[in-house]
Design a protein around this motif. Sequence first.
Motif, PDB file in Angstrom:
ATOM      1  N   GLU A 213      70.288   1.958  20.319  1.00 34.74           N
ATOM      2  CA  GLU A 213      69.463   1.872  21.112  1.00 34.74           C
ATOM      3  C   GLU A 213      67.992   2.486  21.698  1.00 34.74           C
ATOM      4  N   VAL A 214      66.276   2.840  21.611  1.00 33.82           N
ATOM      5  CA  VAL A 214      65.872   3.137  21.895  1.00 33.82           C
ATOM      6  C   VAL A 214      64.894   2.353  22.827  1.00 33.82           C
ATOM      7  N   THR A 215      64.442   3.383  23.791  1.00 32.66           N
ATOM      8  CA  THR A 215      63.236   2.896  24.590  1.00 32.66           C
ATOM      9  C   THR A 215      62.714   4.250  25.156  1.00 32.66           C
ATOM     10  N   LEU A 216      61.313   3.635  24.903  1.00 40.31           N
ATOM     11  CA  LEU A 216      60.549   4.666  25.629  1.00 40.31           C
ATOM     12  C   LEU A 216      59.407   3.578  25.820  1.00 40.31           C
ATOM     13  N   SER A 217      58.779   4.314  27.617  1.00 37.16           N
ATOM     14  CA  SER A 217      58.355   4.003  28.490  1.00 37.16           C
ATOM     15  C   SER A 217      57.166   4.553  29.413  1.00 37.16           C
ATOM     16  N   ALA A 218      55.951   4.246  29.648  1.00 42.44           N
ATOM     17  CA  ALA A 218      55.081   4.569  30.496  1.00 42.44           C
ATOM     18  C   ALA A 218      54.140   3.572  31.209  1.00 42.44           C
ATOM     19  N   GLY A 219      54.410   4.338  32.740  1.00 42.66           N
ATOM     20  CA  GLY A 219      53.919   3.407  33.403  1.00 42.66           C
ATOM     21  C   GLY A 219      52.932   4.517  34.819  1.00 42.66           C
ATOM     22  N   LEU A 220      53.132   3.450  35.601  1.00 39.89           N
ATOM     23  CA  LEU A 220      51.511   3.545  36.101  1.00 39.89           C
ATOM     24  C   LEU A 220      51.272   2.525  37.213  1.00 39.89           C
ATOM     25  N   SER A 221      51.703   3.125  38.690  1.00 43.15           N
ATOM     26  CA  SER A 221      52.246   2.742  39.723  1.00 43.15           C
ATOM     27  C   SER A 221      50.473   2.192  40.312  1.00 43.15           C
ATOM     28  N   GLU A 222      50.211   1.760  41.596  1.00 45.80           N
ATOM     29  CA  GLU A 222      48.851   1.657  41.914  1.00 45.80           C
ATOM     30  C   GLU A 222      48.570   1.654  42.138  1.00 45.80           C
ATOM     31  N   GLN A 223      46.964   2.682  41.358  1.00 46.33           N
ATOM     32  CA  GLN A 223      46.099   3.482  41.954  1.00 46.33           C
ATOM     33  C   GLN A 223      44.689   2.362  42.022  1.00 46.33           C
TER      34      GLN A 223
ATOM     35  N   ALA B 110      49.732  -0.580  35.567  1.00 49.86           N
ATOM     36  CA  ALA B 110      50.425  -0.927  34.364  1.00 49.86           C
ATOM     37  C   ALA B 110      51.548  -0.193  34.106  1.00 49.86           C
ATOM     38  N   THR B 111      52.216  -0.996  32.866  1.00 46.49           N
ATOM     39  CA  THR B 111      53.634  -0.948  31.820  1.00 46.49           C
ATOM     40  C   THR B 111      52.812  -0.292  31.200  1.00 46.49           C
ATOM     41  N   VAL B 112      54.274   0.463  29.343  1.00 43.56           N
ATOM     42  CA  VAL B 112      53.820  -0.457  28.194  1.00 43.56           C
ATOM     43  C   VAL B 112      55.310   0.410  27.816  1.00 43.56           C
ATOM     44  N   THR B 113      56.219  -0.451  27.110  1.00 46.39           N
ATOM     45  CA  THR B 113      57.459  -0.244  26.311  1.00 46.39           C
ATOM     46  C   THR B 113      57.525  -0.065  25.208  1.00 46.39           C
ATOM     47  N   ALA B 114      57.832   0.365  24.315  1.00 45.75           N
ATOM     48  CA  ALA B 114      58.439   0.054  23.232  1.00 45.75           C
ATOM     49  C   ALA B 114      60.227   0.544  22.499  1.00 45.75           C
ATOM     50  N   TYR B 115      60.742  -0.427  22.055  1.00 43.71           N
ATOM     51  CA  TYR B 115      62.044  -0.323  21.652  1.00 43.71           C
ATOM     52  C   TYR B 115      62.047  -0.762  20.738  1.00 43.71           C
ATOM     53  N   ARG B 116      63.431  -0.020  19.578  1.00 42.25           N
ATOM     54  CA  ARG B 116      64.347  -0.795  18.666  1.00 42.25           C
ATOM     55  C   ARG B 116      66.027  -0.555  18.933  1.00 42.25           C
TER      56      ARG B 116
ATOM     57  N   GLU C  85      56.691  -3.889  24.707  1.00 35.12           N
ATOM     58  CA  GLU C  85      55.745  -5.434  25.724  1.00 35.12           C
ATOM     59  C   GLU C  85      54.811  -4.452  26.561  1.00 35.12           C
ATOM     60  N   ALA C  86      53.347  -4.620  26.674  1.00 32.88           N
ATOM     61  CA  ALA C  86      52.486  -4.605  27.480  1.00 32.88           C
ATOM     62  C   ALA C  86      52.322  -4.844  28.695  1.00 32.88           C
ATOM     63  N   GLU C  87      52.164  -4.651  29.809  1.00 32.33           N
ATOM     64  CA  GLU C  87      51.450  -5.265  31.108  1.00 32.33           C
ATOM     65  C   GLU C  87      50.585  -3.972  31.894  1.00 32.33           C
ATOM     66  N   VAL C  88      49.661  -5.500  32.996  1.00 27.98           N
ATOM     67  CA  VAL C  88      48.036  -4.613  33.778  1.00 27.98           C
ATOM     68  C   VAL C  88      47.982  -5.836  34.197  1.00 27.98           C
TER      69      VAL C  88
ATOM     70  N   SER D  43      50.008  -9.436  30.052  1.00 31.05           N
ATOM     71  CA  SER D  43      51.077  -8.924  29.532  1.00 31.05           C
ATOM     72  C   SER D  43      51.028  -9.577  27.843  1.00 31.05           C
ATOM     73  N   ALA D  44      51.963  -9.115  27.035  1.00 28.38           N
ATOM     74  CA  ALA D  44      52.194  -9.391  25.637  1.00 28.38           C
ATOM     75  C   ALA D  44      53.049  -8.224  25.064  1.00 28.38           C
ATOM     76  N   ALA D  45      54.084  -9.266  24.845  1.00 24.19           N
ATOM     77  CA  ALA D  45      55.464  -8.551  23.970  1.00 24.19           C
ATOM     78  C   ALA D  45      55.208  -9.514  22.558  1.00 24.19           C
ATOM     79  N   TYR D  46      55.227  -8.139  21.748  1.00 27.40           N
ATOM     80  CA  TYR D  46      55.507  -8.498  20.293  1.00 27.40           C
ATOM     81  C   TYR D  46      57.113  -7.438  19.730  1.00 27.40           C
ATOM     82  N   ASN D  47      57.510  -9.005  19.157  1.00 26.40           N
ATOM     83  CA  ASN D  47      59.153  -8.445  18.953  1.00 26.40           C
ATOM     84  C   ASN D  47      59.534  -9.259  17.321  1.00 26.40           C
ATOM     85  N   ARG D  48      60.092  -8.143  16.807  1.00 26.66           N
ATOM     86  CA  ARG D  48      60.442  -7.946  14.864  1.00 26.66           C
ATOM     87  C   ARG D  48      61.637  -8.506  15.165  1.00 26.66           C
ATOM     88  N   LEU D  49      62.044  -9.316  14.721  1.00 23.00           N
ATOM     89  CA  LEU D  49      62.937  -9.306  14.564  1.00 23.00           C
ATOM     90  C   LEU D  49      63.509 -10.201  13.091  1.00 23.00           C
TER      91      LEU D  49
END
Length: 770
Positions: A573-583, A592-598, A628-631, A645-651
């Motif tokens: 399981e590989v997860t990459l994420s970028a986040g911005l605390s309140e500015q 905001a946060t953006v996360t991609a996973y496999r 997954e993305a959220e703002v 927020s929005a999520a895309y899950n491909r199974l």
Amino acid sequence: MGVRVSGNQRQLAGAMTAPAIRLLITDPRSLIVLLPASPRWSTALLAAAPIVLLLVALFQAAPCAAQFPAEIEGAVTDAATGAPVPFATIQSPGLAAVETEGRGAFRLRGLDPGSLTLLITSIGYRPQQLVLTLANGEHRSLDIRLNPVLVVLPEVVTTTSAERPGVTVLGRAEIESSGRADLGSLLEGQNGVLIERRGGPGGPATISIRGSGSGQVLVLLDGVPLNDALTGSADLSLVALGTLDSVTIRRGGASERYGSRAMGGVVQLYSRRGGNVDGFGIGARGGSYGERGFSGSAAASRAEGSGRLTAQANADLRDVNGDFQFEVPSVRGGGTAQRINAGSEQRAAQGSAGYQWGGGDFRLRGDWLSVERGMPGTVVQQSLSATQRQRRLGGGADLRLHGGRVSWFTEFGVQHQRASFQDTDPPFGAPYHDSLTALNLTAQSGVDFTPGSWTLSSGVELRSLRPRGSALSSAAPETQSYGGAWLSAALRRPWTTSGFVQLSAAARGDGGSGVGDAVISPRLSASVGQGGWSLSASWGGSFSPPTLGDLFFQEGVQVRANPDLRPERVRNEVTLSAGLSEQPLLGAGIRATVTAYRADTEDMILWSPNFAYVWSPNNFNIDRQGVEAEVTTRLPSLNAEFGASAAYNRLTYTGSVLTGQVIYRPRWSGNSHLDFTALGIRAGLLARYVGARRTGIGSDLNRLPAFAILDFHLSRRFRLGHLGLELSGGVDNLSDQRTTLLVDYPSPGRSWWLGTRLSLGRDGPGSADQ
């Protein structure tokens, strides 16, 4: 004697979902348990873990991640007068904001040890920022004094704090202000989370995270698993919100800490506990479909020696008629019909008593649950007489000690549960009355050592289950024993005045009944932050063994268990994420946060029919990936907040035999909310979107269309001295969408609810303490 299968149970097989098929084997919840006699590998793990930890600590070999949550409680007062500041906001990146109650008290629970930045704000006061370092399992008390101001000051910009990608914490204040009636409804608006219901209000509700099966999400109540031993799923409708202090959602695999079933995520439930409060509260609620409910809570504390004695109790009851009119699918003939036998009666109580002192915290707790509800079945073959009864009685104790660089915890829990399912006049077949009882014990203990910037953690967990019932074949074991040990290390260092870097490694070994050979679940992760930004990456593995129902279900009509099933595994399981605390941006606060996973799954267990249309579970390989993305935008000048927020899950099935998206797993889902306050009235809108779902393997025929739901709620708080009053109400499904998440299981249309809560003392509306 074979299990008799009702008409609604047969139709469940036609729905072709693992949760639906597993309802054939009833739906009691199980908890896992510790027995004095444990296998040799458990003894070895128990002996080896502390030794390994000691060696690592002595030689300072590697960094490690703390695993036991800390908590903060305190009060906010006026620095000039000493008067309490009610409704002050305490927030931190990655955590849900909480508000102080009428006496200025608040509590934050489920906090990860390490660095934490708090921002305390209130209208008419200068914002204050605190940077804390929490030890593992620490209980911290704060006395926060805000300086009053007469003019509007520029916003204070928070500096870096380690973001926790994929983690959401809902405190007591947020639980109360949501207006939701059960845990399933509370979690419906969370990104990447799908709640599957098989009925209307009060009906069974299970959870899917990032497209997982419901049996791949571990649900813990004070550390004790609520997942059903037969189905592997946890029924969220059987958790009373009035007894919960906070809820933590962890998305993605977490077997390196929590063991089996933590493949899609973990939901941690913390029951309410006493703090520095005295008071009581009562509440009432009513609404559509004959809903009525009552709740009560009381808390007391007093200083004793060098510490404080605390006690609290809560009771919650809810009745729902549940019958509603629905539209019959065109493939079933069209028109409208009445959903009947869908009523529910739920009673719950919970209490605890404890002692807190500077170096630790000890608590005894207990809970009781009783539920009776109808089982109407599918729209094709509704049952007028099928009923379900659930009883649960549990308790436990936990002890946490901390001092200097070392902290230690131990927890013990026991629960007895009984479930019965009967139908005196089923649509077809003979009447039946099946039951199952389960005695469960669980225990775990761990230690944490923090030399400088490092954190080293180690612990063991042992469980055992003793099920009895007519749903299992004679080949089923009388007892299941299970255990694991974990070791983790993390290093966190600053690399600039406003930046940090964190590296961590963790592994857990598990074995026992149903697991087969010992399983090692690893996890490596790295994070870096600068200013308000953070980037993180992780790699790991997780697993989930077959359930008792998968292996030993008592054969019935067209249903057969499979004793040759292999455990489900996620190896990479590989997860990459970028986040911005309140500015700050143009007078607003943006985060905001953006996360991609496999997380491809080997041997996922799915129920499907063979050439003779006999339903049985089998292993399938599944490719699973998503984004997954959220703002969120906070507008202090308007007392408003907007988030989307929005999520895309491909199974998709791997191989040539089965193709396409796994059934009942929408690829797209999303949520948005708008909360604002005007003239003392708090209002909120929540929109939920669920994409199209396949209903058959290898075919898009009869796929269910996407749908969107809009909910609205209002609340108003009043306070007169020590007396507090909150009035609330709302309308769910404003546009009266007649939707269905699962074929042949309709959802009700528009509904409304009204609620009120009266409190005396420090148990005020929206209190984080209570």
